[in-house]
Design a protein around this motif. Structure first.
Motif, short mmCIF file in Angstrom:
data_model
loop_
_atom_site.label_atom_id
_atom_site.label_comp_id
_atom_site.label_asym_id
_atom_site.label_seq_id
_atom_site.Cartn_x
_atom_site.Cartn_y
_atom_site.Cartn_z
N SER A 1 -3.84 3.36 6.51
CA SER A 1 -4.65 2.80 5.43
C SER A 1 -6.01 2.38 5.97
O SER A 1 -7.03 2.60 5.33
CB SER A 1 -3.97 1.57 4.82
N ARG A 2 -6.00 1.76 7.14
CA ARG A 2 -7.26 1.34 7.75
C ARG A 2 -8.15 2.54 8.02
O ARG A 2 -9.35 2.52 7.77
CB ARG A 2 -7.00 0.60 9.07
N MET B 1 0.84 -1.20 0.00
CA MET B 1 0.00 0.00 0.00
C MET B 1 0.87 1.25 0.00
O MET B 1 1.94 1.26 0.60
CB MET B 1 -0.91 -0.02 1.22
N ARG B 2 0.37 2.26 -0.67
CA ARG B 2 1.16 3.48 -0.83
C ARG B 2 1.24 4.26 0.48
O ARG B 2 0.27 4.42 1.19
CB ARG B 2 0.50 4.34 -1.90
N ASP B 3 2.43 4.77 0.75
CA ASP B 3 2.63 5.61 1.93
C ASP B 3 2.06 7.00 1.62
O ASP B 3 2.45 7.63 0.65
CB ASP B 3 4.14 5.72 2.19
N PRO B 4 1.08 7.45 2.42
CA PRO B 4 0.50 8.78 2.14
C PRO B 4 1.51 9.91 2.39
O PRO B 4 1.30 11.03 1.93
CB PRO B 4 -0.68 8.87 3.11
N SER C 1 -8.01 5.53 6.52
CA SER C 1 -8.46 6.12 5.25
C SER C 1 -9.65 5.36 4.70
O SER C 1 -10.60 5.95 4.21
CB SER C 1 -7.34 6.09 4.22
N LEU C 2 -9.58 4.05 4.82
CA LEU C 2 -10.67 3.20 4.35
C LEU C 2 -11.96 3.50 5.10
O LEU C 2 -13.02 3.63 4.50
CB LEU C 2 -10.27 1.74 4.55
N ARG D 1 2.81 2.14 9.11
CA ARG D 1 1.73 3.03 8.67
C ARG D 1 0.46 2.27 8.30
O ARG D 1 -0.45 2.82 7.72
CB ARG D 1 2.20 3.88 7.51
N SER D 2 0.41 1.00 8.65
CA SER D 2 -0.75 0.19 8.26
C SER D 2 -2.06 0.80 8.79
O SER D 2 -3.09 0.74 8.14
CB SER D 2 -0.60 -1.24 8.75
#
Ligand SMILES: [Zn+2]
Length: 153
Positions: free
Chosen positions: A128-129, A1-4, A131-132, A124-125
């Motif tokens: 992503s959670r 997953m992309r790092d924001p 953001s979702l 940073r996982s």
């Protein structure tokens, strides 16, 4: 997953985290949100059950940042001090019970909850959670519920 975060932002963040040493988990989380440009949150709103660490009113998303020791993280399984062991065990299990009770009540009222473990802040996982959760207008319906609907038709 992309790092924001960009490479520069990421290293600036890590430098800040290092510089502050024992900075609170909540503080690290807050810094990351700011650097990632994630907006629309308030801290500890008293009108929301459980006074989440961060709350996104627009999306009804409540974020809790849990210390691995205090909330009994199953991954870290921090050693419970042998002195006053019973006290710690009781305290931690009460925290866990409260966490799940608060989560259940919030979800029943249509809030989404995101729980972030202290150990997750090392990667940073969790971003992503989060953001979702912020993207989805409604919690995903379970496959079971969808199947039940199909059967009724
Ligand atoms: Zn942990």
């Amino acid at each position: 997953m992309r790092d924001p975060l960009s490479k520069a932002e990421r290293s600036a963040l890590m430098a800040r985290v290092r510089a502050t040493g024992n900075r609170s988990t909540e503080g690290i989380c807050e810094d990351t949100l700011i650097l990632a440009g994630i907006k629309g949150w308030v801290k500890h709103p008293s009108e929301i059950l459980g006074r989440p660490d961060f709350y996104f009113a627009g999306r009804k998303v409540a974020v809790f940042v849990d210390g691995c020791f205090w909330h009994g993280c199953p991954i870290c399984q921090r050693r419970i001090p042998t002195r006053r062991r019973k006290f710690w065990v009781t305290k931690i299990s009460r925290n866990r019970e409260r966490d799940s009770r608060v989560g259940r009540k919030l979800r029943a009222k249509g809030y989404k909850t995101v729980r972030i473990w202290e150990h997750e802040l090392r990667t940073r996982s969790w971003l992503s959670r989060l953001s979702l959760a912020l993207q989805r207008k409604r919690p995903m319906r379970s496959k079971l519920a969808k199947k039940a609907d199909e059967k009724c038709r």
